[in-house]
Design a protein around this motif. Structure first.
Motif, short mmCIF file in Angstrom:
data_model
loop_
_atom_site.label_atom_id
_atom_site.label_comp_id
_atom_site.label_asym_id
_atom_site.label_seq_id
_atom_site.Cartn_x
_atom_site.Cartn_y
_atom_site.Cartn_z
N HIS A 22 43.02 47.78 55.31
CA HIS A 22 43.65 48.60 54.28
C HIS A 22 44.29 47.73 53.22
O HIS A 22 44.49 46.53 53.42
N LEU A 23 44.64 48.36 52.11
CA LEU A 23 45.39 47.69 51.04
C LEU A 23 46.85 47.61 51.46
O LEU A 23 47.33 48.43 52.24
N VAL A 24 47.59 46.65 50.91
CA VAL A 24 49.02 46.50 51.15
C VAL A 24 49.71 46.82 49.83
O VAL A 24 49.38 46.23 48.80
N TYR A 25 50.67 47.76 49.88
CA TYR A 25 51.34 48.22 48.67
C TYR A 25 52.67 47.52 48.44
O TYR A 25 53.36 47.14 49.38
N SER A 26 53.03 47.41 47.16
CA SER A 26 54.34 46.86 46.79
C SER A 26 55.37 47.98 46.82
O SER A 26 55.00 49.16 46.82
N PRO A 27 56.66 47.63 46.82
CA PRO A 27 57.70 48.67 46.81
C PRO A 27 57.62 49.60 45.60
O PRO A 27 58.11 50.72 45.65
N LYS A 28 56.98 49.15 44.51
CA LYS A 28 56.87 49.99 43.32
C LYS A 28 55.54 50.72 43.24
O LYS A 28 55.21 51.33 42.23
N GLY A 29 54.74 50.65 44.31
CA GLY A 29 53.50 51.41 44.36
C GLY A 29 52.26 50.67 43.89
O GLY A 29 51.17 51.23 43.90
N GLY A 30 52.39 49.42 43.49
CA GLY A 30 51.22 48.63 43.12
C GLY A 30 50.53 48.10 44.36
O GLY A 30 51.01 48.25 45.48
N VAL A 31 49.39 47.48 44.16
CA VAL A 31 48.68 46.85 45.27
C VAL A 31 49.00 45.36 45.23
O VAL A 31 48.78 44.70 44.22
N ALA A 57 38.90 44.41 43.03
CA ALA A 57 37.79 43.90 43.84
C ALA A 57 37.66 44.66 45.15
O ALA A 57 36.59 44.69 45.75
N PHE A 58 38.74 45.29 45.60
CA PHE A 58 38.74 46.00 46.88
C PHE A 58 38.63 47.51 46.72
O PHE A 58 38.64 48.24 47.71
N ALA A 59 38.52 47.99 45.49
CA ALA A 59 38.42 49.43 45.24
C ALA A 59 37.16 49.98 45.89
O ALA A 59 36.08 49.41 45.79
N GLY A 60 37.31 51.08 46.58
CA GLY A 60 36.16 51.76 47.18
C GLY A 60 35.70 51.21 48.51
O GLY A 60 34.74 51.74 49.09
N PRO A 100 30.36 40.51 46.02
CA PRO A 100 31.06 41.75 45.62
C PRO A 100 30.53 42.27 44.30
O PRO A 100 30.15 41.50 43.43
N ARG A 101 30.50 43.58 44.16
CA ARG A 101 29.89 44.21 42.99
C ARG A 101 30.62 43.93 41.69
O ARG A 101 30.04 43.96 40.64
N HIS A 102 31.93 43.66 41.75
CA HIS A 102 32.70 43.40 40.53
C HIS A 102 32.99 41.92 40.32
O HIS A 102 33.85 41.57 39.56
N ALA A 103 32.25 41.09 41.04
CA ALA A 103 32.52 39.65 40.94
C ALA A 103 32.21 39.15 39.54
O ALA A 103 31.25 39.58 38.91
N GLY A 104 33.01 38.23 39.07
CA GLY A 104 32.72 37.57 37.81
C GLY A 104 31.59 36.59 38.01
O GLY A 104 31.09 36.39 39.10
N ALA A 105 31.17 35.97 36.95
CA ALA A 105 30.07 35.03 37.02
C ALA A 105 30.57 33.65 36.61
O ALA A 105 31.62 33.51 36.00
N ASP A 106 29.78 32.65 36.97
CA ASP A 106 30.10 31.32 36.48
C ASP A 106 29.78 31.28 34.99
O ASP A 106 28.71 31.73 34.58
N GLU A 107 30.71 30.79 34.21
CA GLU A 107 30.56 30.75 32.76
C GLU A 107 31.11 29.45 32.21
O GLU A 107 31.82 28.72 32.89
N ARG A 108 30.80 29.22 30.96
CA ARG A 108 31.38 28.11 30.22
C ARG A 108 32.20 28.73 29.09
O ARG A 108 31.73 29.61 28.37
N ILE A 109 33.43 28.26 28.95
CA ILE A 109 34.33 28.77 27.92
C ILE A 109 34.75 27.58 27.06
O ILE A 109 35.17 26.55 27.58
N ASP A 110 34.63 27.73 25.74
CA ASP A 110 35.00 26.67 24.80
C ASP A 110 36.12 27.17 23.89
O ASP A 110 36.15 28.34 23.52
N GLY A 111 37.04 26.27 23.53
CA GLY A 111 38.10 26.62 22.60
C GLY A 111 39.09 25.49 22.45
O GLY A 111 38.91 24.39 22.97
#
Length: 186
Positions: A22-31, A57-60, A100-111
């Protein structure tokens, strides 16, 4: 079957196999985390504060689904002894043997670095670029790289959208061609 707690070559990161409870909730109702069962033993992963991306990532997920989660073991709490092992969540590696279905991908970021970012304890743990992207290096990686405002950066690693929806966060494996962490530099 492999041991449910397997240490990676990277600094203090463990892969833990288990079944979603299960998920673990914070005292303010967040995960604020997730509890899994590793061969009959409860294991908890806690998310960084305000990290809605980790919780999503754990939704559903359904109770009993097989997971592999990566994390770093938490030290003792000043608030008292834990009743089970607690890890700081790094990433969800697999669900039922698949990425996982919502996993990010390996990317290159420039800036260009416009400001430093700081961990909850106040130590620099990465940089924010002029593109709005956040390059997370962890404090040890930040110290190794010696980044400062005005530096040009090319970061490579696992990326996903920032919780604000503006820009991405990349868990940097390499910055400007250099490994971020000791294990990769060896």
């Amino acid at each position: 079957m492999a041991h449910p707690h397997e240490k990676h070559d990277t600094i203090d990161v463990w892969s833990v196999e288990g079944r979603f409870q299960h998920l673990v909730y914070s005292p303010k109702g967040g995960v604020e985390g997730v509890l899994i069962d590793t061969d009959g033993v409860a294991t908890q992963f806690v998310f960084e504060r305000h990290d809605e991306g980790a919780a999503s990532a754990f939704a559903g997920l359904q109770v009993g689904q097989a997971l592999v989660i990566e994390g770093t073991e938490e030290g003792p709490s000043p608030k008292g002894e834990a009743t089970h092992t607690v890890y700081r969540f790094e990433r969800l590696a697999s669900v039922d043997g698949e990425p996982p279905r919502h996993a990010g991908a390996d990317e290159r970021i420039d800036g260009t670095v416009v400001r430093l970012n700081y961990a909850r304890h106040g130590e620099a743990n990465g940089v924010v670029l002029d593109t709005g992207d956040f390059v997370h290096t962890r404090p040890d990686g930040f110290a190794r790289l010696g980044l400062k405002v005005g530096d040009k950066v090319r970061a490579e690693g696992h990326a996903q959208p920032l919780a604000t929806g503006e820009g991405r966060v990349v868990e940097a494996a390499r910055v400007n061609g250099r490994p971020v962490h000791d294990a990769e530099a060896a």
